[in-house]
Motif scaffolding. Sequence first.
Motif, mmCIF file in Angstrom:
data_model
loop_
_atom_site.group_PDB
_atom_site.id
_atom_site.type_symbol
_atom_site.label_atom_id
_atom_site.label_comp_id
_atom_site.label_asym_id
_atom_site.label_seq_id
_atom_site.Cartn_x
_atom_site.Cartn_y
_atom_site.Cartn_z
ATOM 1 N N MET A 34 48.523 47.754 122.365
ATOM 2 C CA MET A 34 49.732 48.384 122.850
ATOM 3 C C MET A 34 50.060 47.774 124.207
ATOM 4 S SD MET A 34 50.823 52.377 123.343
ATOM 5 C CE MET A 34 50.335 52.747 121.690
ATOM 6 N N THR A 35 51.347 47.610 124.429
ATOM 7 C CA THR A 35 51.816 47.065 125.701
ATOM 8 C C THR A 35 53.117 47.770 126.084
ATOM 9 O OG1 THR A 35 52.218 44.998 126.896
ATOM 10 C CG2 THR A 35 53.129 45.153 124.668
ATOM 11 N N ARG A 36 53.531 47.578 127.299
ATOM 12 C CA ARG A 36 54.792 48.181 127.748
ATOM 13 C C ARG A 36 55.966 47.525 127.030
ATOM 14 N NH1 ARG A 36 56.068 49.858 133.109
ATOM 15 N NH2 ARG A 36 57.297 47.966 133.112
ATOM 16 N N ALA A 37 56.974 48.306 126.708
ATOM 17 C CA ALA A 37 58.165 47.796 126.020
ATOM 18 C C ALA A 37 59.142 47.228 127.049
ATOM 19 C CB ALA A 37 58.818 48.895 125.185
ATOM 20 N N VAL A 38 58.785 46.060 127.561
ATOM 21 C CA VAL A 38 59.610 45.333 128.530
ATOM 22 C C VAL A 38 59.805 43.924 127.984
ATOM 23 C CG1 VAL A 38 58.857 46.710 130.517
ATOM 24 C CG2 VAL A 38 57.583 44.663 129.886
ATOM 25 N N ALA A 39 60.714 43.172 128.586
ATOM 26 C CA ALA A 39 61.024 41.831 128.079
ATOM 27 C C ALA A 39 59.775 40.966 127.926
ATOM 28 C CB ALA A 39 62.045 41.150 128.985
ATOM 29 N N ALA A 40 58.805 41.096 128.816
ATOM 30 C CA ALA A 40 57.587 40.282 128.750
ATOM 31 C C ALA A 40 56.751 40.586 127.505
ATOM 32 C CB ALA A 40 56.748 40.493 130.005
ATOM 33 N N ALA A 41 56.999 41.704 126.853
ATOM 34 C CA ALA A 41 56.254 42.044 125.636
ATOM 35 C C ALA A 41 56.584 41.093 124.494
ATOM 36 C CB ALA A 41 56.555 43.480 125.208
ATOM 37 N N VAL A 42 57.782 40.541 124.489
ATOM 38 C CA VAL A 42 58.186 39.651 123.393
ATOM 39 C C VAL A 42 57.308 38.395 123.355
ATOM 40 C CG1 VAL A 42 60.069 38.364 122.323
ATOM 41 C CG2 VAL A 42 60.528 40.592 123.376
ATOM 42 N N PRO A 43 57.232 37.602 124.435
ATOM 43 C CA PRO A 43 56.343 36.436 124.363
ATOM 44 C C PRO A 43 54.867 36.820 124.274
ATOM 45 C CG PRO A 43 57.303 36.635 126.564
ATOM 46 C CD PRO A 43 57.990 37.638 125.687
ATOM 47 N N GLU A 44 54.483 37.945 124.868
ATOM 48 C CA GLU A 44 53.080 38.382 124.799
ATOM 49 C C GLU A 44 52.661 38.650 123.350
ATOM 50 O OE1 GLU A 44 50.477 42.317 126.047
ATOM 51 O OE2 GLU A 44 52.240 41.817 127.262
ATOM 52 N N LEU A 45 53.470 39.385 122.609
ATOM 53 C CA LEU A 45 53.113 39.708 121.225
ATOM 54 C C LEU A 45 53.341 38.523 120.292
ATOM 55 C CD1 LEU A 45 54.174 43.445 121.123
ATOM 56 C CD2 LEU A 45 51.876 42.468 121.278
ATOM 57 N N ARG A 46 54.278 37.652 120.644
ATOM 58 C CA ARG A 46 54.443 36.413 119.883
ATOM 59 C C ARG A 46 53.190 35.539 120.044
ATOM 60 N NH1 ARG A 46 59.513 34.986 121.462
ATOM 61 N NH2 ARG A 46 58.656 33.955 123.298
ATOM 62 N N HIS A 47 52.644 35.457 121.240
ATOM 63 C CA HIS A 47 51.406 34.709 121.492
ATOM 64 C C HIS A 47 50.242 35.325 120.692
ATOM 65 C CE1 HIS A 47 48.350 32.385 123.566
ATOM 66 N NE2 HIS A 47 47.710 33.524 123.787
#
Length: 124
Positions: free
Chosen positions: A1-14
């Motif tokens: 689980m991570t915060r739902a912020v713009a940085a979550a997109v590349p983090e979960l893609r990685h």
Amino acid sequence: MTRAVAAAVPELRHFARSAAQRWGIPQDACDTLLLVVSELVTNTVLHSGSSDVMAVIVFDGVAVTVEITDSGRWLVRDVKEDQDADFGRGLDLVRACTSWCAVHPSASGTRVVVRLPAESGAGR
């Protein structure tokens, strides 16, 4: 689980890319997986009002199942009104790239589960 912020997109893609590489999923199927994860996490970040997002990715040797869960509620779009908009087609794109897609809204959040073939060139 991570915060739902713009940085979550590349983090979960990685996260998805790392898993696909460990499993030896062909590059074109991996590209589709990354697109699907990006679109679903972006929907959470932009449209749910959730403070968090979680991704679960499972490979059964044939297909990948992706589950994106958040604690918000996705906004319902007026398809007629959005017809000519420059955005708003992410879920349609996800459905086109997957063999199965289900959106489960509830009082506690939204859960989207998709399944996509993990063979080279599959699903397109």
